[in-house]
Design an enzyme around this catalytic site. Sequence first.
Site: not given
Ligand code: THU
Length: 128
Positions: A43, A56, A86, A89
């Site tokens: 992320n 993802e 989420c 994604c």
């Molecule tokens: N996030 C992801 O990278 N993948 C997930 O499956 C859930 C959420 C990140 C987005 C943000 O940077 C942080 O987690 C908090 O929401």
Amino acid sequence: MIQDRDLYLMAKEALKNAYAPFSKFTVGAALLSETGEVFTGVNVENSSLGATICAERTAFVKAVSEGKRKFSAIAVVSGEGAVLPCGICRQFMFEFGDDLRIITGDDADHLKVYTIKELLPEGFRLTT
Ligand code: THU
């Protein structure tokens, strides 16, 4: 042949590069193409919070921009353990097929595996 456990460990390794200064919630992903290549992602948050991209989607964008379109599995893990993709994604991944397996878990010995169809039963697709 890359096993679920290997993919999970690659996601965990990638996690170290996550850029999450705002939420402090780090996430790593490792996406396996049908031809056996792995694309990792993390992320990447932004001061304009809506510009943040999840791990993802980072992995998918890397793979698709390298010419890959077919994928068999993605492992995803957060700094706190298991994490599920989420909604954005889920839809993003659904674009590339119904059979993708999503692997997560608190550690490599306790993996949970889902299919994209389980996580997004009625995804949206334009008929092309
Ligand atoms: N996030 C992801 O990278 N993948 C997930 O499956 C859930 C959420 C990140 C987005 C943000 O940077 C942080 O987690 C908090 O929401």
